[in-house]
Design a protein around this motif. Sequence first.
Motif, PDB file in Angstrom:
ATOM      1  N   VAL A  76      31.275  16.701  38.631  1.00 37.93           N
ATOM      2  CA  VAL A  76      30.635  17.836  39.311  1.00 37.93           C
ATOM      3  C   VAL A  76      29.420  17.358  40.113  1.00 37.93           C
ATOM      4  O   VAL A  76      29.183  17.807  41.241  1.00 37.93           O
ATOM      5  CB  VAL A  76      30.231  18.927  38.294  1.00 37.93           C
ATOM      6  CG1 VAL A  76      29.456  20.051  38.974  1.00 37.93           C
ATOM      7  CG2 VAL A  76      31.469  19.479  37.594  1.00 37.93           C
ATOM      8  N   ALA A  96      30.640  15.957  43.260  1.00 40.32           N
ATOM      9  CA  ALA A  96      31.090  17.030  44.149  1.00 40.32           C
ATOM     10  C   ALA A  96      29.905  17.697  44.852  1.00 40.32           C
ATOM     11  O   ALA A  96      29.937  17.930  46.062  1.00 40.32           O
ATOM     12  CB  ALA A  96      31.897  18.064  43.358  1.00 40.32           C
ATOM     13  N   SER A 134      29.199  17.464  48.786  1.00 38.69           N
ATOM     14  CA  SER A 134      29.257  18.769  49.438  1.00 38.69           C
ATOM     15  C   SER A 134      28.085  18.955  50.402  1.00 38.69           C
ATOM     16  O   SER A 134      28.251  19.480  51.505  1.00 38.69           O
ATOM     17  CB  SER A 134      29.261  19.873  48.386  1.00 38.69           C
ATOM     18  OG  SER A 134      29.183  21.124  48.998  1.00 38.69           O
ATOM     19  N   LEU A 157      36.269  24.018  48.205  1.00 41.05           N
ATOM     20  CA  LEU A 157      35.361  23.489  47.176  1.00 41.05           C
ATOM     21  C   LEU A 157      33.903  23.634  47.622  1.00 41.05           C
ATOM     22  O   LEU A 157      33.052  24.074  46.848  1.00 41.05           O
ATOM     23  CB  LEU A 157      35.689  22.015  46.881  1.00 41.05           C
ATOM     24  CG  LEU A 157      34.779  21.317  45.861  1.00 41.05           C
ATOM     25  CD1 LEU A 157      34.812  22.024  44.504  1.00 41.05           C
ATOM     26  CD2 LEU A 157      35.162  19.851  45.709  1.00 41.05           C
ATOM     27  N   VAL A 180      31.567  25.596  39.066  1.00 39.58           N
ATOM     28  CA  VAL A 180      32.451  24.495  39.460  1.00 39.58           C
ATOM     29  C   VAL A 180      32.476  23.463  38.335  1.00 39.58           C
ATOM     30  O   VAL A 180      31.434  22.985  37.895  1.00 39.58           O
ATOM     31  CB  VAL A 180      31.949  23.850  40.782  1.00 39.58           C
ATOM     32  CG1 VAL A 180      32.703  22.557  41.077  1.00 39.58           C
ATOM     33  CG2 VAL A 180      32.116  24.834  41.937  1.00 39.58           C
ATOM     34  N   VAL A 229      37.389  20.724  40.616  1.00 39.35           N
ATOM     35  CA  VAL A 229      37.441  19.651  41.614  1.00 39.35           C
ATOM     36  C   VAL A 229      38.863  19.073  41.695  1.00 39.35           C
ATOM     37  O   VAL A 229      39.416  18.921  42.794  1.00 39.35           O
ATOM     38  CB  VAL A 229      36.414  18.541  41.276  1.00 39.35           C
ATOM     39  CG1 VAL A 229      36.540  17.378  42.258  1.00 39.35           C
ATOM     40  CG2 VAL A 229      34.988  19.104  41.286  1.00 39.35           C
ATOM     41  N   GLN A 255      41.341  21.561  43.206  1.00 36.73           N
ATOM     42  CA  GLN A 255      41.184  21.614  44.668  1.00 36.73           C
ATOM     43  C   GLN A 255      41.805  20.380  45.328  1.00 36.73           C
ATOM     44  O   GLN A 255      42.393  20.475  46.404  1.00 36.73           O
ATOM     45  CB  GLN A 255      39.692  21.730  45.032  1.00 36.73           C
ATOM     46  CG  GLN A 255      39.082  23.106  44.765  1.00 36.73           C
ATOM     47  CD  GLN A 255      39.664  24.185  45.668  1.00 36.73           C
ATOM     48  OE1 GLN A 255      40.128  23.905  46.766  1.00 36.73           O
ATOM     49  NE2 GLN A 255      39.661  25.432  45.202  1.00 36.73           N
ATOM     50  N   ALA A 311      37.350  17.855  48.253  1.00 38.25           N
ATOM     51  CA  ALA A 311      37.786  17.478  46.899  1.00 38.25           C
ATOM     52  C   ALA A 311      38.486  16.121  46.908  1.00 38.25           C
ATOM     53  O   ALA A 311      38.295  15.309  45.993  1.00 38.25           O
ATOM     54  CB  ALA A 311      38.714  18.552  46.327  1.00 38.25           C
ATOM     55  N   VAL A 341      35.879  13.469  46.983  1.00 38.78           N
ATOM     56  CA  VAL A 341      35.198  13.370  45.684  1.00 38.78           C
ATOM     57  C   VAL A 341      36.082  12.637  44.666  1.00 38.78           C
ATOM     58  O   VAL A 341      35.622  11.701  43.995  1.00 38.78           O
ATOM     59  CB  VAL A 341      34.817  14.771  45.153  1.00 38.78           C
ATOM     60  CG1 VAL A 341      34.264  14.683  43.736  1.00 38.78           C
ATOM     61  CG2 VAL A 341      33.815  15.434  46.088  1.00 38.78           C
TER      62      VAL A 341
END
Length: 321
Positions: A193, A196, A200, A209, A219, A224, A227, A235, A238
Amino acid sequence: MKKLIGIDLGGTTAKFAILTEEGEIQQKWSIETDIQNEGKNIVPNIVESINHHLNLYGLSSKDILGIGMGSPGTVDSEKGTVIGAYNLNWNTLQLVREQIEEGTGIPFYIDNDANVAALGERWKGAGEDGADVVFVTLGTGVGGGIIADGNLIHGKVGAAGEIGHIVVEPNGYQCTCGNQGCLETVASATGVVRLARDFSERYAGESELKWLIDDGQEVTAKTVFDQAKKEDKLALIVVDKFYFYLGLACGNIGNMLNPETIVIGGGVSAAGDMLLNGVEEYFQKFAFPTVRTSTKLKLAQLGNDAGVIGAASLVKKSSNC
Ligand SMILES: [Zn+2]
């Protein structure tokens, strides 16, 4: 034939199983872990529960070859003691073997919980009873256990197999251990996370995402990977970074130990074959040729049972049968 008892002691529950000497589970049950009073009730509750269930199934202590247990904290498997298991409120030295042998009249063996899960996957799971198996568990944290030449590796003070603290990104995220860039900071449930959220911020394209993160929705690592399965562009970036880090760690584990199998388990591994294939790609890149073709990556197979099965295997190992 005598039977084995395996115990997987955790901060919320203690799981129990009665198994055959071949490692087949015959009975399973669990009790809540009472961590009040500095965890003073934990061992007496375990003793009471074992005696109660033996009675329930018409068994006596003579029918049981031994009891094995996996415990959090720093475990001295020679002395049968545990210290520093903070999720059990065990801050001082606990004479676990002494109390359990006295309360049940059955020989008792103990090891660290991650090591015991490794023994379980090695004996009855993806490790196929091999002599060289490494287990990596991706959960709240990242843990592991190493079996080399048929022996569980403990190291000088029991810290061997702490795979979560392999550094995969010098100057990376701060780890709870005090170092930076440990595998745990990027490959645990919270690590995924964290990756991510970080990616992001820098991502400008279309992504569900990113929308979920920006909208403040919950989330998780599962979000993740779900997605990524839907080919969400952010995603995919990531999870690719996650595969890179885990593949790098597995490549180095392979280069050092050349196990038959590196077993990947824990909650995050629920992403399944997609995850395995992604990690495999980087493993192939970082493992040197001999290791690349002889060490296999596999997903764990036993789920929650790995702990009780591995714990029971401590009895087999110690009684040499
Ligand atoms: Zn660390």
